[in-house]
Scaffold this motif. Structure first.
Motif, mmCIF file in Angstrom:
data_model
loop_
_atom_site.group_PDB
_atom_site.id
_atom_site.type_symbol
_atom_site.label_atom_id
_atom_site.label_comp_id
_atom_site.label_asym_id
_atom_site.label_seq_id
_atom_site.Cartn_x
_atom_site.Cartn_y
_atom_site.Cartn_z
ATOM 1 N N MET A 28 0.840 -1.195 0.000
ATOM 2 C CA MET A 28 0.000 0.000 0.000
ATOM 3 C C MET A 28 0.877 1.247 0.000
ATOM 4 N N ASN A 29 0.467 2.192 -0.759
ATOM 5 C CA ASN A 29 1.213 3.433 -0.805
ATOM 6 C C ASN A 29 0.666 4.376 0.268
ATOM 7 N N LYS A 30 1.453 4.603 1.301
ATOM 8 C CA LYS A 30 0.996 5.413 2.431
ATOM 9 C C LYS A 30 0.750 6.867 2.048
ATOM 10 N N GLU A 31 1.483 7.347 1.068
ATOM 11 C CA GLU A 31 1.300 8.739 0.646
ATOM 12 C C GLU A 31 -0.080 8.936 0.016
ATOM 13 N N ILE A 32 -0.500 7.993 -0.818
ATOM 14 C CA ILE A 32 -1.834 8.082 -1.424
ATOM 15 C C ILE A 32 -2.897 8.023 -0.341
ATOM 16 N N LEU A 33 -2.744 7.076 0.600
ATOM 17 C CA LEU A 33 -3.725 6.955 1.681
ATOM 18 C C LEU A 33 -3.775 8.208 2.538
ATOM 19 N N GLU A 34 -2.624 8.835 2.735
ATOM 20 C CA GLU A 34 -2.597 10.072 3.518
ATOM 21 C C GLU A 34 -3.392 11.173 2.832
ATOM 22 N N GLN A 35 -3.248 11.290 1.516
ATOM 23 C CA GLN A 35 -3.988 12.306 0.770
ATOM 24 C C GLN A 35 -5.483 11.994 0.745
ATOM 25 N N VAL A 36 -5.826 10.714 0.574
ATOM 26 C CA VAL A 36 -7.240 10.310 0.600
ATOM 27 C C VAL A 36 -7.826 10.591 1.976
ATOM 28 N N ASN A 37 -7.050 10.303 3.006
ATOM 29 C CA ASN A 37 -7.501 10.552 4.374
ATOM 30 C C ASN A 37 -7.753 12.041 4.612
ATOM 31 N N ASN A 38 -6.847 12.892 4.151
ATOM 32 C CA ASN A 38 -7.027 14.344 4.305
ATOM 33 C C ASN A 38 -8.272 14.818 3.579
ATOM 34 N N PHE A 39 -8.488 14.321 2.383
ATOM 35 C CA PHE A 39 -9.671 14.682 1.609
ATOM 36 C C PHE A 39 -10.937 14.200 2.314
ATOM 37 N N TYR A 40 -10.882 12.965 2.824
ATOM 38 C CA TYR A 40 -12.028 12.373 3.518
ATOM 39 C C TYR A 40 -12.396 13.178 4.760
ATOM 40 N N LYS A 41 -11.395 13.587 5.512
ATOM 41 C CA LYS A 41 -11.655 14.384 6.721
ATOM 42 C C LYS A 41 -12.275 15.732 6.383
ATOM 43 N N GLN A 42 -11.841 16.330 5.293
ATOM 44 C CA GLN A 42 -12.347 17.655 4.924
ATOM 45 C C GLN A 42 -13.763 17.591 4.368
ATOM 46 N N THR A 43 -14.129 16.477 3.751
ATOM 47 C CA THR A 43 -15.453 16.377 3.147
ATOM 48 C C THR A 43 -16.447 15.660 4.038
ATOM 49 N N SER A 44 -15.985 15.109 5.140
ATOM 50 C CA SER A 44 -16.868 14.350 6.023
ATOM 51 C C SER A 44 -17.641 15.289 6.932
ATOM 52 N N SER A 45 -18.873 14.891 7.229
ATOM 53 C CA SER A 45 -19.663 15.683 8.168
ATOM 54 C C SER A 45 -19.199 15.440 9.601
ATOM 55 N N LEU A 46 -18.501 14.315 9.818
ATOM 56 C CA LEU A 46 -17.974 14.005 11.144
ATOM 57 C C LEU A 46 -16.556 14.532 11.248
ATOM 58 N N THR A 47 -16.141 14.894 12.429
ATOM 59 C CA THR A 47 -14.751 15.291 12.614
ATOM 60 C C THR A 47 -14.019 14.128 13.271
ATOM 61 N N TYR A 48 -12.877 13.821 12.747
ATOM 62 C CA TYR A 48 -12.097 12.695 13.254
ATOM 63 C C TYR A 48 -10.847 13.189 13.940
ATOM 64 N N LYS A 49 -10.412 12.395 14.914
ATOM 65 C CA LYS A 49 -9.154 12.660 15.583
ATOM 66 C C LYS A 49 -8.040 12.001 14.786
ATOM 67 N N THR A 50 -6.832 12.277 15.167
ATOM 68 C CA THR A 50 -5.701 11.560 14.579
ATOM 69 C C THR A 50 -5.380 10.374 15.482
ATOM 70 N N ILE A 51 -4.567 9.490 14.966
ATOM 71 C CA ILE A 51 -4.127 8.329 15.758
ATOM 72 C C ILE A 51 -3.411 8.810 17.020
ATOM 73 N N GLU A 52 -2.620 9.871 16.896
ATOM 74 C CA GLU A 52 -1.876 10.395 18.057
ATOM 75 C C GLU A 52 -2.825 10.908 19.139
ATOM 76 N N GLN A 53 -3.926 11.558 18.728
ATOM 77 C CA GLN A 53 -4.902 12.041 19.705
ATOM 78 C C GLN A 53 -5.587 10.869 20.414
ATOM 79 N N SER A 54 -5.913 9.830 19.669
ATOM 80 C CA SER A 54 -6.508 8.641 20.289
ATOM 81 C C SER A 54 -5.523 7.995 21.249
#
Length: 142
Positions: free
Chosen positions: A1-27
């Protein structure tokens, strides 16, 4: 898996999601005491301990745990869990969890038919604690 692609998808997902998510570090900070204890008992790192705790609680509630359930439990994006999928594999290699494909029997039930149409097959995988972990949890000498 390409972590860079997943990181960008994750950033996009967080910005377009109605829910706000924490980061792994916050958890990790939120559950630091529990994670440290599990980490010490099973001699694993903090991230592996956090995933193991999530799988244990999901198995206790549903008897079925997938990437989405882990993410929901930790209140992080499922793409962040996918980005750290190697930690789940490490837990499997240490015989602390089992990773397997879901039963095909449910596909005949229309209520569960959507679960077999994910574009990424990893999202369909089911995570279950191993018998070794169950024995450690339920043994009386802890």
């Amino acid at each position: 898996m390409n972590k860079e692609i997943l990181e960008q998808v994750n950033n996009f997902y967080k910005q377009t999601s109605s829910l706000t998510y924490k980061t792994i570090e916050q958890s990790n900070a939120d559950f630091k005491i529990e994670i440290d204890r599990i980490s010490k008992i099973f001699t694993i790192d903090d991230l592996e301990a956090m995933f193991l705790l999530s799988i244990i609680t999901n198995n206790a509630s549903y008897k079925n745990c997938q990437i989405e359930d882990i993410a929901d439990n930790l209140d992080v994006s499922k793409f962040e869990v996918l980005k750290n999928y190697d930690k789940l594999i490490a837990l499997q290699n240490r015989n602390l969890i089992e990773i397997y494909e879901p039963d095909d029997n449910n596909e005949y039930n229309h209520r569960y038919s959507h679960k077999f149409k994910f574009p990424i097959s990893v999202l369909n995988k089911v995570f279950k604690i191993s018998n070794e972990v169950e024995l450690k949890i339920f043994s009386t000498d802890i």
